[in-house]
Design an enzyme around this catalytic site. Structure first.
Site, PDB file in Angstrom:
ATOM      1  CD  GLU A 104      -2.685   1.247   2.555  1.00 34.22           C
ATOM      2  OE1 GLU A 104      -3.617   2.070   2.608  1.00 34.22           O
ATOM      3  OE2 GLU A 104      -2.447   0.439   3.480  1.00 34.22           O
TER       4      GLU A 104
ATOM      5  CD  GLU B   8      -0.816   7.353   7.210  1.00 31.50           C
ATOM      6  OE1 GLU B   8      -0.676   6.121   7.317  1.00 31.50           O
ATOM      7  OE2 GLU B   8      -1.919   7.901   7.011  1.00 31.50           O
TER       8      GLU B   8
ATOM      9  CG  ASP C 258      -6.414   4.237   1.696  1.00 30.22           C
ATOM     10  OD1 ASP C 258      -6.956   5.362   1.635  1.00 30.22           O
ATOM     11  OD2 ASP C 258      -6.468   3.520   2.712  1.00 30.22           O
TER      12      ASP C 258
ATOM     13  CG  HIS D  45      -3.228   6.756   1.992  1.00 31.95           C
ATOM     14  ND1 HIS D  45      -2.856   7.471   3.110  1.00 31.95           N
ATOM     15  CD2 HIS D  45      -3.465   5.489   2.413  1.00 31.95           C
ATOM     16  CE1 HIS D  45      -2.866   6.670   4.164  1.00 31.95           C
ATOM     17  NE2 HIS D  45      -3.248   5.465   3.764  1.00 31.95           N
TER      18      HIS D  45
ATOM     19  CG  HIS E 226      -8.221   0.372   2.158  1.00 30.77           C
ATOM     20  ND1 HIS E 226      -7.052   0.483   2.880  1.00 30.77           N
ATOM     21  CD2 HIS E 226      -8.694  -0.891   2.398  1.00 30.77           C
ATOM     22  CE1 HIS E 226      -6.817  -0.653   3.512  1.00 30.77           C
ATOM     23  NE2 HIS E 226      -7.799  -1.492   3.231  1.00 30.77           N
TER      24      HIS E 226
ATOM     25  NE  ARG F 147      -8.189   6.513   6.092  1.00 32.20           N
ATOM     26  CZ  ARG F 147      -7.770   5.611   5.205  1.00 32.20           C
ATOM     27  NH1 ARG F 147      -8.646   4.920   4.493  1.00 32.20           N
ATOM     28  NH2 ARG F 147      -6.495   5.417   4.993  1.00 32.20           N
TER      29      ARG F 147
ATOM     30  CD  GLU G  69      -7.430   1.281   6.327  1.00 31.68           C
ATOM     31  OE1 GLU G  69      -6.776   0.270   6.630  1.00 31.68           O
ATOM     32  OE2 GLU G  69      -6.936   2.269   5.725  1.00 31.68           O
TER      33      GLU G  69
END
Length: 269
Positions: free
Chosen positions: A153, A159, A186, A189, A212, A218, A247
């Site tokens: 990922e 991060e 994702d 992101h 995701h 989020r 997620e």
């Protein structure tokens, strides 16, 4: 494509972006009641819950296991594949391989996210990329022995500083000739990093293995400002048959977040 929702049983991730945090029997029941095809598991480690117990819950509720996360290696044990310490790198790889084996017993791939780590003054970028490539190669081989793929990922810049863009990560896999490793897209992101999410997915389509499904904040899709229609159009265009998994934060509550996710997918599909 198939739908999934995240179940987390890691105390250190209690405030994390996972939908259901209740004991697994309750979470499996809620996921099944809403209509998801599968659950994505985030557990404390490969020995946290016997695979037999999870198999029993699967049979009871008719749910597959979409994937198993490995993030507890970082949040609980402080492990990273690019740590400056060779001992910690070895411990991280050992943990990852055990999680791959655990997922394999469930017929599910493992995901590498936060445990990829970062490059630093102690571990310059090129060395970190070499370490990452070596670990991904080993992980891909171990997953193949279990009959599943391994999922890597790309994360946002806050991060990791290894790979933040989907296509760059795909090119890395090709350049290093890393096999049996697919990419996780994702959308949270990607909302931060990509110029155009749909275009990036189309360009790296051959490497896409997991999604995701999260909005810009989020939260569940529809609670932020991401337009999911172009993304879903690309997934249909490339005949994506993998999992689209929630997620997301359980906001305003877990059941509402799960229902909103499921409805957003049903509407777009």
């Amino acid at each position: 494509m198939k739908t999934a929702v995240t179940l987390c049983r890691v105390p250190e991730s209690a405030a994390g972006p996972f939908v259901f945090h209740e004991p697994l029997p309750e979470s499996f029941a809620k996921a099944a009641a809403i209509g998801f095809d599968a659950v994505e598991l985030f557990l404390e480690g490969p020995d946290a819950v016997p695979a037999e117990e999870i198999h029993a819950l699967q049979q009871q509720h008719g749910l597959a296991i979409a994937a198993v996360g490995t993030g507890s290696g970082m949040v609980k044990h402080g492990l990273s594949l690019t740590d400056a310490s060779p001992e910690k790198r070895k411990a991280a790889l050992d943990f990852l391989l055990r999680m791959i084996g655990f997922g394999g017993r469930l017929g599910a791939p493992a995901i590498l996210g936060s445990m990829q780590g970062k490059w630093s003054a102690e571990v310059p970028r090129e060395k970190a990329l070499d370490l990452l490539a070596g670990s991904l190669r080993i992980a891909g081989e171990a997953a193949a022995a279990c009959g599943v793929a391994f999922i890597y990922e790309p994360l946002n810049r806050y991060e990791t500083n290894l790979f933040n863009h989907f296509v760059a990560a795909a090119e890395f896999l090709d350049e290093r000739e890393i096999s049996n490793v697919v990419l996780l897209a994702d959308l949270f992101h990607m909302n931060i990093e990509e110029r155009e999410i749909a275009a990036s997915l189309r360009a790296g389509a051959s490497h896409l293995g997991h999604v995701h499904w999260a909005d810009s904040n989020r939260q569940a899709m529809g609670f932020g400002h991401t337009d999911p229609a172009p993304v879903m159009a690309v997934l249909r265009e490339i005949s994506y048959s993998g999992y689209v998994s929630a997620e997301v934060f359980p906001i305003p509550d877990a059941e509402t977040a799960a229902q909103q996710t499921f409805q957003s997918l049903a509407t777009l599909r």
